[in-house]
Design a protein around this motif. Structure first.
Motif, PDB file in Angstrom:
ATOM      1  N   GLN A  25      32.136  45.920  41.364  1.00  0.00           N
ATOM      2  CA  GLN A  25      31.416  45.030  40.462  1.00  0.00           C
ATOM      3  C   GLN A  25      32.313  44.435  39.137  1.00  0.00           C
ATOM      4  O   GLN A  25      33.241  45.443  38.617  1.00  0.00           O
ATOM      5  CB  GLN A  25      30.371  45.668  39.726  1.00  0.00           C
ATOM      6  N   PHE A  26      32.171  43.227  38.860  1.00  0.00           N
ATOM      7  CA  PHE A  26      33.045  42.799  37.747  1.00  0.00           C
ATOM      8  C   PHE A  26      32.229  43.150  36.244  1.00  0.00           C
ATOM      9  O   PHE A  26      32.020  42.382  35.616  1.00  0.00           O
ATOM     10  CB  PHE A  26      33.234  41.432  37.723  1.00  0.00           C
ATOM     11  N   TRP A  27      32.373  44.690  36.209  1.00  0.00           N
ATOM     12  CA  TRP A  27      31.630  44.990  34.897  1.00  0.00           C
ATOM     13  C   TRP A  27      32.511  45.734  33.864  1.00  0.00           C
ATOM     14  O   TRP A  27      32.017  46.275  32.728  1.00  0.00           O
ATOM     15  CB  TRP A  27      30.654  46.147  35.381  1.00  0.00           C
ATOM     16  N   GLN A  28      33.910  45.541  34.155  1.00  0.00           N
ATOM     17  CA  GLN A  28      34.770  46.354  33.175  1.00  0.00           C
ATOM     18  C   GLN A  28      35.590  45.131  32.335  1.00  0.00           C
ATOM     19  O   GLN A  28      35.888  44.343  32.915  1.00  0.00           O
ATOM     20  CB  GLN A  28      35.906  47.030  33.877  1.00  0.00           C
ATOM     21  N   GLU A  81      26.181  36.419  37.390  1.00  0.00           N
ATOM     22  CA  GLU A  81      27.121  35.986  37.908  1.00  0.00           C
ATOM     23  C   GLU A  81      27.781  34.951  37.362  1.00  0.00           C
ATOM     24  O   GLU A  81      28.930  34.618  37.172  1.00  0.00           O
ATOM     25  CB  GLU A  81      27.118  35.947  39.347  1.00  0.00           C
ATOM     26  N   ALA A  82      26.920  33.915  36.997  1.00  0.00           N
ATOM     27  CA  ALA A  82      27.404  32.693  36.281  1.00  0.00           C
ATOM     28  C   ALA A  82      27.746  32.836  34.926  1.00  0.00           C
ATOM     29  O   ALA A  82      29.147  32.206  34.609  1.00  0.00           O
ATOM     30  CB  ALA A  82      26.196  31.627  36.179  1.00  0.00           C
ATOM     31  N   ASP A  83      27.375  33.875  34.140  1.00  0.00           N
ATOM     32  CA  ASP A  83      27.697  34.206  32.985  1.00  0.00           C
ATOM     33  C   ASP A  83      29.292  34.926  33.188  1.00  0.00           C
ATOM     34  O   ASP A  83      30.230  34.656  32.432  1.00  0.00           O
ATOM     35  CB  ASP A  83      26.887  35.064  32.119  1.00  0.00           C
ATOM     36  N   ILE A  84      29.507  35.854  34.028  1.00  0.00           N
ATOM     37  CA  ILE A  84      30.594  36.283  34.487  1.00  0.00           C
ATOM     38  C   ILE A  84      31.571  35.408  34.558  1.00  0.00           C
ATOM     39  O   ILE A  84      32.743  35.541  34.023  1.00  0.00           O
ATOM     40  CB  ILE A  84      30.454  37.573  35.429  1.00  0.00           C
ATOM     41  N   ALA A  85      31.388  34.334  35.459  1.00  0.00           N
ATOM     42  CA  ALA A  85      32.294  33.326  35.995  1.00  0.00           C
ATOM     43  C   ALA A  85      32.911  32.649  34.498  1.00  0.00           C
ATOM     44  O   ALA A  85      33.879  32.279  34.530  1.00  0.00           O
ATOM     45  CB  ALA A  85      31.564  32.569  36.950  1.00  0.00           C
ATOM     46  N   PHE A 144      32.542  36.733  45.633  1.00  0.00           N
ATOM     47  CA  PHE A 144      32.478  35.572  46.350  1.00  0.00           C
ATOM     48  C   PHE A 144      31.604  34.863  45.618  1.00  0.00           C
ATOM     49  O   PHE A 144      31.810  33.425  45.261  1.00  0.00           O
ATOM     50  CB  PHE A 144      32.224  35.386  47.446  1.00  0.00           C
ATOM     51  N   SER A 145      30.315  35.308  45.024  1.00  0.00           N
ATOM     52  CA  SER A 145      29.470  34.324  44.228  1.00  0.00           C
ATOM     53  C   SER A 145      30.029  34.041  43.071  1.00  0.00           C
ATOM     54  O   SER A 145      30.044  32.761  42.407  1.00  0.00           O
ATOM     55  CB  SER A 145      28.448  35.174  44.104  1.00  0.00           C
ATOM     56  N   ILE A 146      30.846  34.954  42.179  1.00  0.00           N
ATOM     57  CA  ILE A 146      31.327  34.816  40.853  1.00  0.00           C
ATOM     58  C   ILE A 146      32.637  33.551  41.212  1.00  0.00           C
ATOM     59  O   ILE A 146      32.749  32.598  40.342  1.00  0.00           O
ATOM     60  CB  ILE A 146      31.888  35.983  40.175  1.00  0.00           C
ATOM     61  N   GLU A 147      33.293  33.771  42.270  1.00  0.00           N
ATOM     62  CA  GLU A 147      34.365  32.756  42.690  1.00  0.00           C
ATOM     63  C   GLU A 147      33.844  31.331  42.667  1.00  0.00           C
ATOM     64  O   GLU A 147      34.104  30.273  42.388  1.00  0.00           O
ATOM     65  CB  GLU A 147      35.165  33.248  43.985  1.00  0.00           C
TER      66      GLU A 147
END
Length: 194
Positions: free
Chosen positions: A51-54, A138-142, A177-180
């Motif tokens: 997860q892109f949580w860090q 995921e859109a916010d992470i991107a 892949f969703s964030i990408e």
């Protein structure tokens, strides 16, 4: 726990009398192999999700504008695919510095593609570290990744190179892949070779 984990990691494992240790990489360790290794094999670990949580305050962002990088979150039934490296214990002198922003070494059982298993170490940034950002759409992470730049380069490069490496491993990491997909929809971004 403070974000800088170097000293903490160096007290976690005693490598006396050990010639080599397996290390499991699931993020930048897959594609940025800037350390010596004795053997390299695709592998997976069970019960953990990438997860892109860090937050990244030292490599892919700054303290004022942190980037986002991956960590592992416990998830029953999940399988995280990555790359295993058999390394000399002295490699951790370097890796503990590289992975200092909230990551601790943990023991894990890895499964290789041929079905065999080995015990190894993995760096995980737990939610009690100061740099942990946690879950977000995921859109916010991107969007955060698109805006972040740190001493190691743009955060978008990290995401794109990881996605490329996961495809090469045959991994279907929907989160990555969703964030990408969100990132590339917002404008042209390319991974560089650095």
């Amino acid at each position: 726990m403070p974000a800088n984990t170097i000293d903490h990691n160096r007290t976690r494992y005693n490598f006396d009398g050990i010639d080599s240790v397996w290390l499991f990489g699931y993020g930048s360790l897959i594609y940025k192999v800037d350390f010596p290794f004795l053997e390299q094999r695709p592998a997976s670990i069970r019960g953990w999700a990438r997860q892109f949580w860090q937050g990244s305050h030292d490599h892919r962002g700054t303290p004022e504008a942190p980037g986002r990088v991956v960590t592992l979150i416990e998830q029953p039934g999940a399988v995280c695919r990555g790359m295993a490296f058999r390394v000399s214990p002295n490699v951790f002198e370097y890796l503990d510095v590289r992975e200092k922003n909230g990551y601790l070494r943990f023991s894990t059982t890895m499964t290789f593609d041929d079905g065999s298993h080995a015990e190894g170490l993995v760096y995980i940034a737990t939610e009690d570290n100061e740099a942990f950002l946690g879950e977000a759409p995921e859109a916010d992470i991107a969007a955060q990744i698109a805006a972040a730049v740190g001493p190691s380069g743009p955060n978008s490069e990290y995401l794109l190179r990881l996605a490329e490496s996961l495809r090469a491993l045959g991994d279907d990491c929907r989160h990555t892949f969703s964030i990408e997909s969100h990132l590339t929809r917002s404008g042209p971004v390319e991974a560089s070779d650095s």
